[in-house]
Scaffold this active site. Structure first.
Site, PDB file in Angstrom:
ATOM      1  CB  THR A  60     -10.040   8.128   4.117  1.00 50.92           C
ATOM      2  OG1 THR A  60      -9.181   9.247   3.911  1.00 50.92           O
ATOM      3  CG2 THR A  60     -10.190   7.833   5.595  1.00 50.92           C
ATOM      4  CG  ASN A  62     -10.268  11.532  -0.440  1.00 53.55           C
ATOM      5  OD1 ASN A  62      -9.577  10.734   0.202  1.00 53.55           O
ATOM      6  ND2 ASN A  62     -10.566  12.730   0.013  1.00 53.55           N
ATOM      7  CD  GLU A 141     -11.189  12.344   3.617  1.00 52.99           C
ATOM      8  OE1 GLU A 141     -10.353  11.588   4.148  1.00 52.99           O
ATOM      9  OE2 GLU A 141     -11.166  13.575   3.728  1.00 52.99           O
TER      10      GLU A 141
HETATM   11  P1  ADP Z   1      -5.273  10.411   0.261  1.00 53.13           P
HETATM   12  O1  ADP Z   1      -5.038  11.690   1.021  1.00 53.13           O
HETATM   13  O2  ADP Z   1      -4.722  10.457  -1.151  1.00 53.13           O
HETATM   14  O3  ADP Z   1      -6.716   9.998   0.281  1.00 53.13           O
HETATM   15  P2  ADP Z   1      -4.758   8.336   2.243  1.00 53.13           P
HETATM   16  O4  ADP Z   1      -3.589   8.353   3.188  1.00 53.13           O
HETATM   17  O5  ADP Z   1      -6.114   8.663   2.840  1.00 53.13           O
HETATM   18  O6  ADP Z   1      -4.408   9.298   1.028  1.00 53.13           O
HETATM   19  O7  ADP Z   1      -4.819   6.910   1.548  1.00 53.13           O
HETATM   20  C1  ADP Z   1      -5.920   6.607   0.728  1.00 53.13           C
HETATM   21  C2  ADP Z   1      -5.598   5.579  -0.351  1.00 53.13           C
HETATM   22  O8  ADP Z   1      -5.123   4.372   0.251  1.00 53.13           O
HETATM   23  C3  ADP Z   1      -6.833   5.193  -1.114  1.00 53.13           C
HETATM   24  O9  ADP Z   1      -7.077   6.082  -2.202  1.00 53.13           O
HETATM   25  C4  ADP Z   1      -6.500   3.780  -1.586  1.00 53.13           C
HETATM   26  O10 ADP Z   1      -5.856   3.838  -2.844  1.00 53.13           O
HETATM   27  C5  ADP Z   1      -5.531   3.267  -0.532  1.00 53.13           C
HETATM   28  N1  ADP Z   1      -6.083   2.268   0.407  1.00 53.13           N
HETATM   29  C6  ADP Z   1      -5.441   1.111   0.770  1.00 53.13           C
HETATM   30  N2  ADP Z   1      -6.167   0.408   1.639  1.00 53.13           N
HETATM   31  C7  ADP Z   1      -7.311   1.108   1.854  1.00 53.13           C
HETATM   32  C8  ADP Z   1      -8.465   0.858   2.680  1.00 53.13           C
HETATM   33  N3  ADP Z   1      -8.566  -0.241   3.440  1.00 53.13           N
HETATM   34  N4  ADP Z   1      -9.462   1.791   2.670  1.00 53.13           N
HETATM   35  C9  ADP Z   1      -9.350   2.906   1.906  1.00 53.13           C
HETATM   36  N5  ADP Z   1      -8.292   3.195   1.113  1.00 53.13           N
HETATM   37  C10 ADP Z   1      -7.259   2.303   1.074  1.00 53.13           C
HETATM   38 MG    MG Z   2      -7.838   9.948   2.122  1.00 54.56          MG
END
Ligand code: ADP
Ligand code: MG
Length: 174
Positions: A60, A62, A141
């Site tokens: 997700t 942010n 998110e």
């Molecule tokens: P965080 O806690 O930093 O948000 P996440 O595990 O939720 O980490 O991963 C989010 C990140 O993954 C996003 O900021 C983006 O860079 C990357 N990402 C890759 N593919 C997607 C997708 N399909 N949708 C949203 N984010 C994605």
């Molecule tokens: Mg996230």
């Protein structure tokens, strides 16, 4: 044969929109956005709360607090749907640069389009309470329904919210 004639006549006479409306899942809301939608949000993708969304297969992205400040006050927490687009930061820089080389604007635009196709994808967005603000402000998110081959922290995320799906629910099995 008479049956087929009847079927094709009625199919031809049925507007595409209403036939889609009849098969549209109730959860997806009305066929066109209704007030207050569409709602637009955009901002730089920031680090989230490290809850391991990616490990669960649902990363997700942010959005920063300031990019949702206007809208979040009017929105209840829960899951929303709509469209999203990731625009690479370096594509902004490129598009803002007046090239001194002999390459024409058209060719630089097309190479930019190839390396940064800012496709619009379907998305689902969770609007929840933000622990950084003692759960007094909300955070957005966005899970984009597309397999990206890289993270896009620092890039621009543009979102159009078209409707509400459901409230937040707690896991009962984790
Ligand atoms: P965080 O806690 O930093 O948000 P996440 O595990 O939720 O980490 O991963 C989010 C990140 O993954 C996003 O900021 C983006 O860079 C990357 N990402 C890759 N593919 C997607 C997708 N399909 N949708 C949203 N984010 C994605
Ligand atoms: Mg996230």
């Amino acid at each position: 044969m008479p049956d087929m004639t009847t079927a094709s006549t009625s199919a031809d006479a049925t507007p595409v929109v209403s036939s889609r409306a009849s098969t549209r899942a109730k959860i997806a809301g009305p066929t066109s956005p209704e007030t207050p939608y569409p709602l637009r949000m955009s901002g730089t993708v920031i680090k989230g709360f490290g809850r391991g969304s990616k490990e669960l297969g649902i990363p997700t992205a942010n959005l920063p607090e300031e990019s949702i400040a206007e809208q979040e006050k009017e929105m209840v927490t829960g899951i929303y749907y709509g469209w999203a687009q990731v625009v690479a930061k370096d594509s902004h820089q490129n598009s803002g640069t007046t090239s001194s080389s002999s390459s024409s604007a058209a060719s630089s635009t097309s190479s930019l389009a190839l390396s940064h196709p800012a496709t619009v994808y379907p998305m689902v967005m969770s609007l929840g309470w933000n622990p950084f603000y003692k759960n007094e402000k909300k955070s957005a998110e966005v899970h984009i329904m597309h397999k990206f081959h890289r993270d896009f922290y620092g890039d621009d995320l543009r979102v159009i919210v078209l409707g509400y799906i459901r409230p937040e629910l707690d896991y009962t099995t984790l």
